[in-house]
Design an enzyme around this catalytic site. Sequence first.
Site, PDB file in Angstrom:
ATOM      1  N   GLU A   1      35.301  45.759  43.835  1.00  0.00           N
ATOM      2  CA  GLU A   1      35.175  44.364  44.244  1.00  0.00           C
ATOM      3  C   GLU A   1      34.964  44.470  45.783  1.00  0.00           C
ATOM      4  O   GLU A   1      35.753  44.810  46.450  1.00  0.00           O
ATOM      5  CB  GLU A   1      36.044  43.561  44.150  1.00  0.00           C
ATOM      6  CG  GLU A   1      36.091  43.092  42.490  1.00  0.00           C
ATOM      7  CD  GLU A   1      37.102  42.161  41.948  1.00  0.00           C
ATOM      8  OE1 GLU A   1      37.436  41.053  43.027  1.00  0.00           O
ATOM      9  OE2 GLU A   1      37.568  41.808  40.931  1.00  0.00           O
TER      10      GLU A   1
ATOM     11  N   GLU B   1      43.573  43.200  38.812  1.00  0.00           N
ATOM     12  CA  GLU B   1      44.382  43.025  40.028  1.00  0.00           C
ATOM     13  C   GLU B   1      45.892  42.722  39.450  1.00  0.00           C
ATOM     14  O   GLU B   1      46.235  41.579  40.076  1.00  0.00           O
ATOM     15  CB  GLU B   1      43.840  41.971  40.968  1.00  0.00           C
ATOM     16  CG  GLU B   1      42.516  42.427  41.374  1.00  0.00           C
ATOM     17  CD  GLU B   1      41.964  41.512  42.624  1.00  0.00           C
ATOM     18  OE1 GLU B   1      42.494  40.231  42.662  1.00  0.00           O
ATOM     19  OE2 GLU B   1      41.379  41.845  43.369  1.00  0.00           O
TER      20      GLU B   1
HETATM   21  C1  GLA Z   1      39.563  38.841  43.196  1.00  0.00           C
HETATM   22  C2  GLA Z   1      39.558  38.908  41.739  1.00  0.00           C
HETATM   23  C3  GLA Z   1      38.163  38.306  41.337  1.00  0.00           C
HETATM   24  C4  GLA Z   1      37.954  37.072  42.399  1.00  0.00           C
HETATM   25  C5  GLA Z   1      37.821  37.701  43.822  1.00  0.00           C
HETATM   26  C6  GLA Z   1      37.435  36.543  44.703  1.00  0.00           C
HETATM   27  O1  GLA Z   1      39.376  40.161  43.869  1.00  0.00           O
HETATM   28  O2  GLA Z   1      39.654  40.223  40.990  1.00  0.00           O
HETATM   29  O3  GLA Z   1      38.243  37.918  40.151  1.00  0.00           O
HETATM   30  O4  GLA Z   1      38.662  36.227  42.080  1.00  0.00           O
HETATM   31  O5  GLA Z   1      39.055  38.132  44.143  1.00  0.00           O
HETATM   32  O6  GLA Z   1      37.387  37.111  46.101  1.00  0.00           O
END
Ligand code: GLA
Length: 680
Positions: free
Chosen positions: A298, A142
Amino acid sequence: MLYGADYNPEQWPEHVWDEDVERMREASVTTVSLGIFSWSRLQPTPTTWDFDWLDRVIGKLHEAGIGVNLATATASPPPWMSVEHPDVLAVDENGATYWHGSRQHYSPASPTYRRLAAQLVTKLAERYAHHPAVVMWHVNNEYGCHLPSEYSDAAQTAFRGWLQKRYGGIAELNDAWGTAFWSQRYGQWEEVMPPLKAPYSRNPAQLLDYHRFMSDMWLECYLAERDIIRAAGATQPISTNMMGAFKPGNYQSWAPHIDVITDDCYPDPLDPQRPRNTAFQRDLMRSLKPGTPWLLMEQATDAVNWRRTNVSKQDGQLAAETAQSVGRGADGIFYFQWRQSRAGAEKFHSAMLPHAGTRTRTWQEASALGGQLAALPELPQPKDEDARVALVFDWENWWAIENPDHPTTLDYLSLVREWYGALHRRGVMVDIVPPEQVSDRHHLAIAPFLYLLRDEGAAALTRFVESGGVLCAGPFSDIVDANDRFRLGGFLQQLGPVLGVGLEDFRALPLPTATAIAERAGTAEIDSGGDHPSSSDHVELDLADGTTLRGTHFAEALWADDAEVLATFRTGPSATRPALTRRVHESGGQAWYVGTMPDPAGLDAVIGRLLHEASVAPVIENLPEGVEVARRGDVVTVINHGPTAATVSIPGTELLTGEEFGSRELAPQEFAFVKSAITS
Ligand code: GLA
């Protein structure tokens, strides 16, 4: 179909790993993302390395037939690095340093960070490039999350270099930034700074370039890691996970460099527009690489930990949200994370395997869903012709239009999503693209609030109309060039000729009140209180057939020089002036312009007419409220997001059961994938 989660085995003693692998098989997990936050475990001191544990985990997964999406672990540098090399640390606009203790505290412009990250990635790539378990590479994590912008000395130096590359000389920079204004003229490069704290409005072209620069810094970090992985001989796809419409990262410029688009999506269960907003996000991801599947990298199995209130999903909502991703092009579904953390900031975040174990609804739903996805026959690739409507959404425009000091304050994403919503409600598939990517595979293009319009974008939109497409632009479109300067000669300097209209003035309206906004979102009771929308929040416009629509944000003063007037403002500052215009071209193409932001009923009316003129049909006609459809090749996905059962008719057979779908009542959250003969 890939299925799995982020896997963080370093948070658990080794004996737990065996149970993990066993349970993963039970849940039909095919792949896990491994090592995303493992840097301090892999390199515990500046000179020591530990890959043995990773070898063992990968070995166990491989033995169980589970693939690894191997992370480069560069998103969270270890504490020793900030102590030994403080020049890796990010700094805020006031000069305060971000320290370790959380994550993502590094400056992407720091040469030291980049050198140390390259060292780690080289070791990982050389060790695992040819490992048979590694099916994919997950670069960093991210990019830009938590720290969308930073102002360290490293960033300052890099920004000057970036500007030199873009503009050549200091004179060109002065011209591009309009520095004759307020005595901002730069004599030499050393005077040029990031947009640091300043007493009043900063130079908008500088702000815009800083957005471009930061986005490019994240991309440079990605490219450096990608090149190292490739140089080590890796042949697996390489990606970095995106976050939907994430303002700091211009994903439209990143996409060509990424092998497979991967996305993280965390809808708020309390968001009344959730299905529309998530559909928008999936379509945006699909549109980054048209005709190619993407991966949902995710999502949460249930509640997250990072909102003020973290409510649970409804029964079945996880599966319905998953079906929406698959129906809109995803070929893999992953969660954050596999096993709920025992300690740390995310210990209340849901996971596939919750702290309370396998008796939980979460485990049961997530493992059942794995089985269902595994039973799906191979899905067709998303096809170019799935969507005939192009909705223009452009990152540079987003940055520029939300700069301060404009006629009014606009939330570009929300406004574009309202246009999208009118199409989504009708079951129409949409590509979400920058103007340059509007092409003749589209029949209708909608470009609302396209304030910054590059020459190439204007040329593509003009070509589109000249070759027979239907374009609808406005309001507040084609105002500035790529450096946020007015084009000489007035507004609509590029699209004016094709639209047949001129723009005299914007005539901003008072911003809709909180109640009016809630009404648009469907969450307010009408007449609920004191701040009911006042008559000056909106204007009324009359269509030729006698219908009255409402508009907000602007009541632009337009000249219909060479265009038919389809609607006229009846009230407000532009009363009696054109509100909606159309110019029909010899090619059969049409160019519409709308001088206000129609309210939901108005949007629906305008969209209905545009779809009719462009001969674009929805995937399925007359959808009941709350029901969504999507097309992916010859597969139609139908989901009932509504609170009550709804009946839908789709000719075709259900993919999972092989039964005729016909006309079916779908319970709330129920969905189906239907192989159907319907085409676009
Ligand atoms: C982000 C991160 C993850 C985690 C999620 C929690 O997407 O990439 O590592 O912290 O948030 O929602």
